[in-house]
Write an enzyme that holds these catalytic residues in place. Structure first.
Site, PDB file in Angstrom:
ATOM      1  CE  LYS A 263      -3.761   1.987   2.634  1.00 33.81           C
ATOM      2  NZ  LYS A 263      -4.580   1.793   3.700  1.00 33.81           N
TER       3      LYS A 263
ATOM      4  CB  SER B 139      -8.120   4.306   2.623  1.00 36.43           C
ATOM      5  OG  SER B 139      -7.785   3.525   3.905  1.00 36.43           O
TER       6      SER B 139
ATOM      7  CB  SER C 156      -8.669   1.384   5.257  1.00 35.37           C
ATOM      8  OG  SER C 156      -9.166   3.091   5.870  1.00 35.37           O
TER       9      SER C 156
END
Lengths: 499, 499
Positions: free
Chosen positions: B79, B160, B184
């Site tokens: 990420k 997210s 998330s």
């Protein structure tokens, strides 16, 4: 007793009320939340870690040594130590503050209520010893430094100082004159230096004060205060107070009102000017720093802090008077600075050892030497003196010779002078330069016999009751001995021979 | 070699160790899959060379008979919130576009040390703020899933960690890192039919992870199944002295401890999660989940978490408050975007102008919205009414869970109130978007380990996830309950390749 310092206004006398917030840089090799060095004077931006520069994802980790020093400082002012404290963020934007917030302690400071005592000083108008309250000490990060003179249109920033640990030491509004504020700052500085938690160097910015001043008619409620930021010497703090108090009195008497505001001190003019008023004050949006857990101190840590505290100035001064038998004046002078008492105590121990007596027996001699004789010789020599030669060993040797009657006070100074110039050994100097008193009774006896024979009339007068003539015989003997005879031996022999 | 991309963490690790295929072959297969999946926009940058380098090291280690790490040969997506040395790290923002860290986050370093290789940096909602991946500066990720009604409106991969969920679901990464502040990891995992676990707050170091809300942010793995999550979490977790909030506890052997035998375990069903208007299919998945756990030997008990309804409002005060401060460092002074507007007269920008222009240009709308909310709730006069109240609620929510642990060992609830929705559907309705997190946020506020596992497909053929929340430090209990569901749900669906 109330301070007698008053400002004379058109409407009568005004009293000034002063509180100080002192920012003291914590003595530590590393910054408060990063491992960066804290040495002063390094090239710009060479002591900046990823944390100090607030790179993405960087996190603060408290430096135990900084916390320890603040706790020890709190203990030195007999303050409450909060075993549970917490760090808060103070949010504002400025180029010298990479994180966009300063990590500080608003809600739960490390150190609570304490105090220190400033001593009576008639000349400064401080009638008696006075206790000044200290509200709190908290630890926080320092900011970096902007440089506006490096480029025509840009400002540069040096982050070396950024993140260095500061103690903010907040006094109660207990001071009533510039002199009291000056005495408070000096005393605080002395304590910090004793504890070793701050070097107290105001020129390098290790200690700076925010000065809160208000005025009132004696006995009335506190007036509105102003805060003059970042004043960096004792003299400037006193000047800032004088100017600010006068300004406020004049303002009020002219029908104006003092507004709560932040002001700046201009050292060139000795005046203060407005920086920003309360209305433009930042909203710092303080909140607990979520990157840090509350700071919890255990008993072992606190015990170590306490055990590591040195003898503090007030206690040391009392001991010098009560145990060493020094005068109040000498005790105060000797304990004012760490270097002074350290030199004194080293010399005292060496001298006592050299002479084979107790410290108490030689303390006054060593104190006088340390405070007046040695500095006198050194100052007279000026640049010719090499301070490195002024070892405790050399000075103790001189003092021992003097105490043993081998040399006179005058010879001691002469020998010390040569020591300072050359670093030669005092005993050797005394021998080879002939700087010794004669204690050989045979030589002195011969001289006395000759003088008594030459002055038979005076001997008669003396024996007839004219005691004052004793001094004459001493003088004649010393003269005959070219000043090198040990006065004690001379006295003793004369007394015996004159009957 | 395409079948290699069908393999997850455990299968690759074991296959490489057994010599069934080389790590390099695996890396090449995934690199090709990444290169062919541009339409998903899951990666901000691909780093095929990094994947190959890591694979070659593993192959060399194996050839030399050296011990292989728990992630040896597994190519993963990182990420783009984790700082990666020498590889652009943006948090999917314009303000950090082009920022190349000179440091590696602790979690990513742990993974490389365990033998994993990096396929690239995964897209996400900007600064991890969002639930659909639409706030990324680099364009939204598209879910690999499509509704089975024949319509091909692009769907949200969740957020997210939407790049992570899309990449794992689309088999273009064997697994991926995620971060979870208020859901998330779990919400995107649920949307894409994969597993994801947020461990206990403090298990994974936050050092080097771009901060959103420090007291909530927690990294975790996103992978095909529960065992893969257990393996990868083990590689990511561990005490880090560089993060003050890191847990100083040994990392349990989660993989070895996996068991779907839940006899003697109690599973709590929080009645407050049964909210009015919840999709009947979500409720159906919950019922099935209960039955699966019962089948695994667990006892199902009703529990109450009375302050649940306050969790979302409290979260949307605390997280923006922390974010408003955490994002202050993006100011154009030291790194990232800098905008220097000149006025009409051509006069150069001042510091405030630079801040304003840089942040106006560099942050997206959702980020600005949260900075504004956060600034507001921390402002003087509002702090007590908002931030302090929210903190109290946070305490009450943590207490709700503590009380629940007297009655159960793990809690079962839906992960999200709905399945994935079409991109654009909620982009203009922040409140509807925030509701996505309604079931996820309480565990975040309480710092508890929580996981999403796939349960079933809804009538549109889209995955629904079930959430398991455990006691502090009991990731094992969460993983085991997840495993029990996984083994009974028989969820084998995967998106049909259209990209």
């Amino acid at each position: 007793m109330m301070s007698t310092y008053r400002i004379q206004g058109a409407t009568g006398e005004w009293e000034v009320v002063i509180g100080l917030e002192v920012h003291a840089q914590v003595t530590s090799n590393a910054k408060l939340f990063s491992g960066s060095s804290t040495a002063f004077g390094a090239e710009p931006n060479t002591q900046v870690s990823l944390i100090d520069a607030a790179m993405p994802g960087m996190l603060p980790v408290p430096n135990r040594e900084c916390i320890r020093q603040a706790v020890r400082t709190g203990m030195a002012i007999e303050a409450q130590i909060n075993a549970w404290s917490r760090f808060d963020r103070k949010n504002y934007f400025y180029a010298d503050l990479p994180q966009g917030y300063q990590i500080s302690q608003l809600y739960h400071p490390l150190v609570g209520e304490g105090s220190l005592t400033i001593e009576a000083d008639e000349k400064a108008g401080i009638g008696e010893d006075k206790v000044i309250g200290i509200e709190r000490i908290h630890v926080e990060q320092d900011a970096g430094k902007l440089m506006h003179d490096q480029h025509p249109t840009m400002s540069y920033v040096d982050l070396n100082r950024c993140g260095v640990a500061l103690m903010e030491i907040v006094s109660r509004p207990d001071m009533r004159s510039p002199a009291e504020a000056g005495a408070y700052l000096r005393k605080l500085r002395t304590i910090l230096r004793y504890v070793g938690s701050c070097d107290g160097n105001m020129e390098e910015g290790s200690m700076r004060a925010d000065v809160n001043v208000s005025v009132r008619k004696p006995g009335e409620e506190f007036g509105t205060r102003t805060e003059t930021k970042n004043v960096n010497s004792v003299r400037f703090v006193m000047q800032a107070i004088e100017h600010e108090a006068r300004r406020q009195v004049d303002l009020i008497e002219d029908g104006g009102t003092v507004v709560q505001e932040t002001r700046l001190f201009d050292p060139n003019s000795g005046t203060t000017r407005s920086m920003r008023s309360k209305e433009d004050a930042h909203d710092y949006r303080y909140f607990p720093d979520p990157d840090l857990l509350p700071l919890e101190l255990d008993e072992d840590f606190l015990a170590e802090c306490r055990a590591s505290l040195p003898e503090l100035p007030d206690a040391k001064r009392r001991r010098y008077v009560e145990e060493l038998g020094l005068s109040d004046y000498n005790a105060r002078e000797l304990t004012a600075e760490v270097e002074t008492f350290a030199r004194f105590e080293t010399l005292l121990a060496a001298t006592a050892r050299g002479i084979g007596k107790g410290e108490k027996d030689v303390a006054t001699q060593v104190a006088n030497w340390s405070l007046s004789v040695a500095p006198g010789v050194m100052n007279a020599l000026g640049d010719e003196a090499n301070p490195a030669h002024a070892t405790a060993e050399a000075q103790a040797a001189i003092l021992a010779m003097q105490a043993g009657g081998e040399i006179s006070g005058g010879q001691a100074k002469e020998i010390f002078e040569i020591v300072l110039r050359t670093g030669r050994e005092p005993g050797e100097i005394a021998e080879s330069e002939g700087l010794k008193q004669v204690s050989d009774t045979g030589a002195i006896e011969a001289a006395i016999d000759e003088i008594l024979a030459k002055n038979a009339d005076k001997v008669e007068e003396y024996r007839g009751g004219k005691d004052k003539l004793f001094g004459f015989f001493v003088g004649q003997t010393m003269k005959a001995m070219q000043g090198k005879a040990n006065p004690a031996v001379v006295n003793q022999l004369l007394k015996a021979k004159l009957g | 070699m395409t079948e290699l991309t069908e393999l997850g963490v455990k299968a690759i690790r074991d296959g490489v160790a057994a010599g069934d295929f080389t790590a390099r072959e695996v890396a090449e297969a995934f690199n090709a899959a990444v290169a062919g999946a541009g339409a998903l926009n899951a990666f901000i940058v691909a780093t095929p060379d990094k994947a190959i380098e890591a694979a070659e090291r593993v192959d060399a280690d194996r050839a030399a008979g050296r011990e292989l790490g728990p992630m040896a040969g597994v190519p993963i997506g990182m990420k783009d919130l984790f700082a990666t040395e020498g590889v652009q790290t943006t948090a999917a923002s314009h303000i950090l576009e082009g920022f190349v860290p000179r440091y590696e986050s602790t979690v990513s370093q742990n993974l490389w040390n365990a033998g994993a290789g990096m396929l690239g940096k995964l897209n996400l909602d900007q600064f991890a703020m969002g639930s659909s991946n639409e706030t990324s500066y680099f364009g939204n990720v598209v879910s690999p899933w499509r509704r089975k009604d024949g319509g091909n409106s692009p769907l949200a991969p969740g957020g997210s960690s939407g790049g992570s969920s899309a990449a794992v679901a689309a088999r273009i990464a064997a697994a991926a890192t995620g971060t979870d502040t208020g859901g998330s990891i779990r919400q995107p995992a649920a949307f894409t039919g994969i597993c994801g676990i947020k461990p206990t707050y403090g298990r994974c170091s936050r050092w080097g992870v771009v901060a959103f809300a420090s007291s909530l942010d927690q990294a975790g793995p996103m992978a095909r199944d529960v065992a893969d999550c257990a393996i990868m979490l083990g590689a990511m977790a561990g005490f880090d002295p560089k993060d003050s909030t890191s847990l100083d506890l040994p990392v349990p052997a989660w993989e070895a401890g996996l068991s779907d035998d839940l006899r003697g375990r109690k599973v709590g069903i929080p009645r407050e999660y049964r909210m009015e208007g919840t999709d009947p299919e979500i409720l159906d998945s919950w019922e099935r989940g209960k039955q699966w756990l019962r089948d695994a030997g667990a006892e199902i008990v009703d529990i109450s978490l009375p302050h649940t309804k306050y969790a979302l409002p409290a979260y949307y005060i605390i997280a923006p408050a922390e974010a408003s401060s955490n994002l202050a460092r993006y100011d154009g002074v030291r790194y990232g975007l800098r905008e220097l507007p000149a006025d009409a007269a051509g006069k150069a920008a001042g510091l405030q102008d630079m801040y304003a222009a840089t942040r106006a240009e560099g942050f997206g709308d959702e980020v600005k919205r949260r900075i504004l909310i956060g600034t507001y709730v921390l402002s003087a006069g509002f702090y007590d009414a908002y931030y302090n109240q929210a903190q109290k609620i946070r305490t009450l929510i943590a207490r709700d869970f503590e009380r629940a642990w007297a009655e159960c060992d793990v809690i079962l609830a839906p992960t999200t109130p709905t399945a994935s929705f079409p991109l654009g559907e909620k982009a203009d309705d922040p409140l509807a978007m925030y509701l996505n997190d309604v079931f996820a946020v309480p565990a975040s506020l309480a710092g508890l380990p929580a996981m999403s596992v796939p349960a079933m497909l809804n009538r549109d053929g889209l995955p629904l996830g079930l959430q398991l929340v455990g006691k502090p430090f009991d990731e094992q209990g969460v993983l085991n309950a997840g495993l029990a569901i996984e083994r009974r749900a028989g969820f084998a669906a995967k998106p049909e390749k259209w990209w």
